[in-house]
Design an enzyme around this catalytic site. Sequence first.
Site, PDB file in Angstrom:
ATOM      1  CG  ASP A  30     -17.261 -60.147  -8.826  1.00  0.00           C
ATOM      2  OD1 ASP A  30     -16.864 -59.652  -8.031  1.00  0.00           O
ATOM      3  OD2 ASP A  30     -17.417 -61.423  -9.419  1.00  0.00           O
ATOM      4  CG  ASN A  87     -12.405 -58.810   0.139  1.00  0.00           C
ATOM      5  OD1 ASN A  87     -12.922 -58.466   1.095  1.00  0.00           O
ATOM      6  ND2 ASN A  87     -12.846 -59.126  -0.954  1.00  0.00           N
ATOM      7  CG  HIS A 100     -11.612 -54.510  -6.539  1.00  0.00           C
ATOM      8  ND1 HIS A 100     -10.180 -54.848  -6.472  1.00  0.00           N
ATOM      9  CD2 HIS A 100     -12.219 -55.658  -5.875  1.00  0.00           C
ATOM     10  CE1 HIS A 100     -10.143 -56.064  -5.893  1.00  0.00           C
ATOM     11  NE2 HIS A 100     -11.228 -56.598  -5.522  1.00  0.00           N
TER      12      HIS A 100
HETATM   13  P1  5GP Z   1     -11.302 -59.481  -4.466  1.00  0.00           P
HETATM   14  O1  5GP Z   1     -11.170 -61.087  -4.074  1.00  0.00           O
HETATM   15  O2  5GP Z   1      -9.969 -59.097  -5.035  1.00  0.00           O
HETATM   16  O3  5GP Z   1     -11.708 -58.500  -3.420  1.00  0.00           O
HETATM   17  O4  5GP Z   1     -12.134 -59.574  -5.604  1.00  0.00           O
HETATM   18  C1  5GP Z   1     -12.044 -59.616  -7.118  1.00  0.00           C
HETATM   19  C2  5GP Z   1     -13.392 -59.868  -7.571  1.00  0.00           C
HETATM   20  O5  5GP Z   1     -13.133 -59.882  -8.991  1.00  0.00           O
HETATM   21  C3  5GP Z   1     -13.821 -61.332  -7.522  1.00  0.00           C
HETATM   22  O6  5GP Z   1     -15.079 -61.088  -6.774  1.00  0.00           O
HETATM   23  C4  5GP Z   1     -14.059 -61.794  -8.820  1.00  0.00           C
HETATM   24  O7  5GP Z   1     -15.210 -62.580  -9.031  1.00  0.00           O
HETATM   25  C5  5GP Z   1     -14.194 -60.691  -9.724  1.00  0.00           C
HETATM   26  N1  5GP Z   1     -13.299 -60.940 -11.018  1.00  0.00           N
HETATM   27  C6  5GP Z   1     -12.131 -61.679 -11.190  1.00  0.00           C
HETATM   28  N2  5GP Z   1     -12.027 -61.409 -12.610  1.00  0.00           N
HETATM   29  C7  5GP Z   1     -13.236 -60.982 -13.136  1.00  0.00           C
HETATM   30  C8  5GP Z   1     -13.232 -60.723 -14.474  1.00  0.00           C
HETATM   31  O8  5GP Z   1     -12.595 -60.840 -15.497  1.00  0.00           O
HETATM   32  N3  5GP Z   1     -14.446 -59.874 -14.770  1.00  0.00           N
HETATM   33  C9  5GP Z   1     -15.247 -59.663 -13.749  1.00  0.00           C
HETATM   34  N4  5GP Z   1     -16.264 -58.773 -13.959  1.00  0.00           N
HETATM   35  N5  5GP Z   1     -15.138 -59.643 -12.470  1.00  0.00           N
HETATM   36  C10 5GP Z   1     -14.058 -60.459 -12.144  1.00  0.00           C
END
Ligand code: 5GP
Length: 114
Positions: A30, A87, A100
Site C-alpha cells: 500500500d 472495505n 482488494h
Molecule cells: P480502500 O480505502 O479502497 O479500502 O483502500 C485503497 C487503498 O489503496 C488505500 O489504503 C490507499 O493507500 C491505496 N492506494 C491508493 N492508490 C494507490 C496507488 O497508486 N498505489 C498503491 N500501492 N496503493 C494505493
Amino acid sequence: MADTIFDQILNKKIPADIVYEDDRVLAFRDVSPQAPIHVLVIPKKKLVSFNDFNDAASTDVGDYMSSIAKVAQHLGLKQDGYRVVFNHGRHGQQTVDYVHAHLIGGRQLTWPPG
Ligand code: 5GP
C-alpha cells in the site's frame, strides 16, 4: 467496468512495489502503509467490491481467500498474526473500485477499528 488505479497496476501501466504474483492474484505494498507490513491483494479476475462475492463462483472466492493466506505466509506474518480487511462502499470507506484485501501486520494491532 472503468479502469481503476489497481487495473493499471495489474496491467503494469503504473509501478507498484509487488511482493507476490501468481496466476490468480497480485499483491503489492500500500502506498500509504498503516503498519510495517501493509499489502493489498487483488484477484486477477476482477470484481469491484466485497459484495460481488455474493454472485461470484464459490471456487473463485475460495481460491482468492487461500491466496491471501498464502501471501500472508510468504510475508512471514503467519506466526505472529495479522489482519485482513475488506472495505466496502461508503460506510466502509472503500476508495478504489477493484476488490482488494488489506493484509496488515508487523506490529500489535488494536481493536475496535474507527
Ligand atoms: P480502500 O480505502 O479502497 O479500502 O483502500 C485503497 C487503498 O489503496 C488505500 O489504503 C490507499 O493507500 C491505496 N492506494 C491508493 N492508490 C494507490 C496507488 O497508486 N498505489 C498503491 N500501492 N496503493 C494505493
